[in-house]
Design a protein around this motif. Sequence first.
Motif, PDB file in Angstrom:
ATOM      1  N   ALA A 110       0.864  -1.181   0.000  1.00  0.00           N
ATOM      2  CA  ALA A 110       0.000   0.000   0.000  1.00  0.00           C
ATOM      3  C   ALA A 110       0.896   1.224   0.000  1.00  0.00           C
ATOM      4  O   ALA A 110       2.041   1.178   0.478  1.00  0.00           O
ATOM      5  CB  ALA A 110      -0.919   0.000   1.210  1.00  0.00           C
ATOM      6  N   ASN A 111       0.384   2.323  -0.522  1.00  0.00           N
ATOM      7  CA  ASN A 111       1.176   3.549  -0.608  1.00  0.00           C
ATOM      8  C   ASN A 111       1.162   4.367   0.678  1.00  0.00           C
ATOM      9  O   ASN A 111       1.963   5.287   0.833  1.00  0.00           O
ATOM     10  CB  ASN A 111       0.668   4.412  -1.763  1.00  0.00           C
ATOM     11  CG  ASN A 111       0.982   3.813  -3.119  1.00  0.00           C
ATOM     12  OD1 ASN A 111       2.082   3.312  -3.335  1.00  0.00           O
ATOM     13  ND2 ASN A 111       0.025   3.832  -4.027  1.00  0.00           N
ATOM     14  N   GLU A 115      -4.348   3.873   3.252  1.00  0.00           N
ATOM     15  CA  GLU A 115      -4.702   2.984   2.142  1.00  0.00           C
ATOM     16  C   GLU A 115      -4.594   1.523   2.576  1.00  0.00           C
ATOM     17  O   GLU A 115      -5.450   0.697   2.237  1.00  0.00           O
ATOM     18  CB  GLU A 115      -3.792   3.237   0.949  1.00  0.00           C
ATOM     19  CG  GLU A 115      -4.157   2.379  -0.255  1.00  0.00           C
ATOM     20  CD  GLU A 115      -3.222   2.597  -1.438  1.00  0.00           C
ATOM     21  OE1 GLU A 115      -3.689   3.129  -2.445  1.00  0.00           O
ATOM     22  OE2 GLU A 115      -2.022   2.239  -1.329  1.00  0.00           O
ATOM     23  N   LEU A 119      -7.490  -1.380   2.423  1.00  0.00           N
ATOM     24  CA  LEU A 119      -7.303  -2.636   1.706  1.00  0.00           C
ATOM     25  C   LEU A 119      -7.523  -3.839   2.628  1.00  0.00           C
ATOM     26  O   LEU A 119      -8.109  -4.849   2.230  1.00  0.00           O
ATOM     27  CB  LEU A 119      -5.902  -2.691   1.100  1.00  0.00           C
ATOM     28  CG  LEU A 119      -5.625  -1.712  -0.052  1.00  0.00           C
ATOM     29  CD1 LEU A 119      -4.148  -1.736  -0.429  1.00  0.00           C
ATOM     30  CD2 LEU A 119      -6.494  -2.042  -1.262  1.00  0.00           C
ATOM     31  N   HIS A 124      -8.442  -7.909   1.292  1.00  0.00           N
ATOM     32  CA  HIS A 124      -7.445  -8.207   0.264  1.00  0.00           C
ATOM     33  C   HIS A 124      -6.220  -8.961   0.780  1.00  0.00           C
ATOM     34  O   HIS A 124      -5.315  -9.263  -0.011  1.00  0.00           O
ATOM     35  CB  HIS A 124      -6.977  -6.907  -0.398  1.00  0.00           C
ATOM     36  CG  HIS A 124      -8.020  -6.249  -1.237  1.00  0.00           C
ATOM     37  ND1 HIS A 124      -8.505  -6.802  -2.407  1.00  0.00           N
ATOM     38  CD2 HIS A 124      -8.691  -5.075  -1.075  1.00  0.00           C
ATOM     39  CE1 HIS A 124      -9.417  -5.996  -2.937  1.00  0.00           C
ATOM     40  NE2 HIS A 124      -9.552  -4.947  -2.151  1.00  0.00           N
ATOM     41  N   SER A 151      -7.308 -11.292  -5.244  1.00  0.00           N
ATOM     42  CA  SER A 151      -6.914  -9.891  -5.441  1.00  0.00           C
ATOM     43  C   SER A 151      -5.644  -9.739  -6.272  1.00  0.00           C
ATOM     44  O   SER A 151      -5.313  -8.626  -6.690  1.00  0.00           O
ATOM     45  CB  SER A 151      -6.711  -9.217  -4.078  1.00  0.00           C
ATOM     46  OG  SER A 151      -7.870  -9.323  -3.279  1.00  0.00           O
ATOM     47  N   SER A 154      -5.603  -7.870  -9.722  1.00  0.00           N
ATOM     48  CA  SER A 154      -6.031  -6.465  -9.838  1.00  0.00           C
ATOM     49  C   SER A 154      -4.848  -5.603 -10.266  1.00  0.00           C
ATOM     50  O   SER A 154      -3.687  -5.874  -9.937  1.00  0.00           O
ATOM     51  CB  SER A 154      -6.584  -5.963  -8.507  1.00  0.00           C
ATOM     52  OG  SER A 154      -5.547  -5.760  -7.573  1.00  0.00           O
ATOM     53  N   GLU A 155      -5.146  -4.560 -11.015  1.00  0.00           N
ATOM     54  CA  GLU A 155      -4.097  -3.663 -11.520  1.00  0.00           C
ATOM     55  C   GLU A 155      -3.358  -2.995 -10.362  1.00  0.00           C
ATOM     56  O   GLU A 155      -2.164  -2.707 -10.466  1.00  0.00           O
ATOM     57  CB  GLU A 155      -4.705  -2.608 -12.444  1.00  0.00           C
ATOM     58  CG  GLU A 155      -5.281  -3.187 -13.724  1.00  0.00           C
ATOM     59  CD  GLU A 155      -4.236  -3.946 -14.538  1.00  0.00           C
ATOM     60  OE1 GLU A 155      -3.082  -3.462 -14.624  1.00  0.00           O
ATOM     61  OE2 GLU A 155      -4.556  -5.023 -15.064  1.00  0.00           O
ATOM     62  N   LYS A 156      -4.067  -2.747  -9.292  1.00  0.00           N
ATOM     63  CA  LYS A 156      -3.464  -2.112  -8.118  1.00  0.00           C
ATOM     64  C   LYS A 156      -2.280  -2.919  -7.611  1.00  0.00           C
ATOM     65  O   LYS A 156      -1.172  -2.397  -7.437  1.00  0.00           O
ATOM     66  CB  LYS A 156      -4.522  -1.969  -7.017  1.00  0.00           C
ATOM     67  CG  LYS A 156      -3.990  -1.542  -5.664  1.00  0.00           C
ATOM     68  CD  LYS A 156      -3.551  -0.108  -5.698  1.00  0.00           C
ATOM     69  CE  LYS A 156      -3.082   0.330  -4.313  1.00  0.00           C
ATOM     70  NZ  LYS A 156      -2.572   1.717  -4.335  1.00  0.00           N
ATOM     71  N   LEU A 160       1.955  -2.447  -7.770  1.00  0.00           N
ATOM     72  CA  LEU A 160       2.772  -2.431  -6.560  1.00  0.00           C
ATOM     73  C   LEU A 160       3.859  -3.500  -6.600  1.00  0.00           C
ATOM     74  O   LEU A 160       4.960  -3.305  -6.087  1.00  0.00           O
ATOM     75  CB  LEU A 160       1.892  -2.632  -5.332  1.00  0.00           C
ATOM     76  CG  LEU A 160       1.006  -1.454  -4.933  1.00  0.00           C
ATOM     77  CD1 LEU A 160       0.044  -1.866  -3.838  1.00  0.00           C
ATOM     78  CD2 LEU A 160       1.845  -0.270  -4.478  1.00  0.00           C
TER      79      LEU A 160
END
Length: 206
Positions: A110-111, A115, A119, A124, A151, A154-156, A160
Amino acid sequence: MARYTGPVCRLCRREGVKLYLKGEKCFTDKCPVAKRAYAPGQHGQNRKKLTNYGMQLREKQKAKRIYGILETQFRRYYEEAERQKGIAGENLLRLLEMRLDNVVYRLGFANSRPEARQLVRHGHFTVNGKKVNIPSYEVKVNDVIAVAEKSRQSEKFKALAEVATTVPKWLTVDKDKMEGQVIALPQREDIDIPVNETLIVELYSR
């Protein structure tokens, strides 16, 4: 669970330091702390010298805001830290670092901590193969924290996984497998937050 839902950049400005609550924005010129390095509000530029109590309070507020915790829960963490062997302030920071949302952030999944909290709440992540959606869940040494199977596409998380991550020495991470492990308890020198925990202990000992 209760959480702060207001504008987080105001929190950084109030404390006078970056608390890194907005992820990538904190590292750009758009960061409000860089543009307006004074407290928010009408009298923000007229701050007076802090008393001892004021300095203690500000340290507590910084720690609460960094980890996204409100007063009642933070107080419980302190009481638990005081019961443990060792230095209460260091015990407190160790308990906060071992929260699942913080570990997810430290592993680079996570950033930011806010966030990471979101998540985790959305299911997730797994701990030792079992889904855990409680941000305050306390991880233990040897626990494996992984992105849930559903999960991983996912593009997220794909994005990462491609970003190089430097994790503290009490953790290991395998971005290809999208998982990390707690290999030791964090020591004070491993916790890089701008907080003087001694002042927090003094505040609660008043």
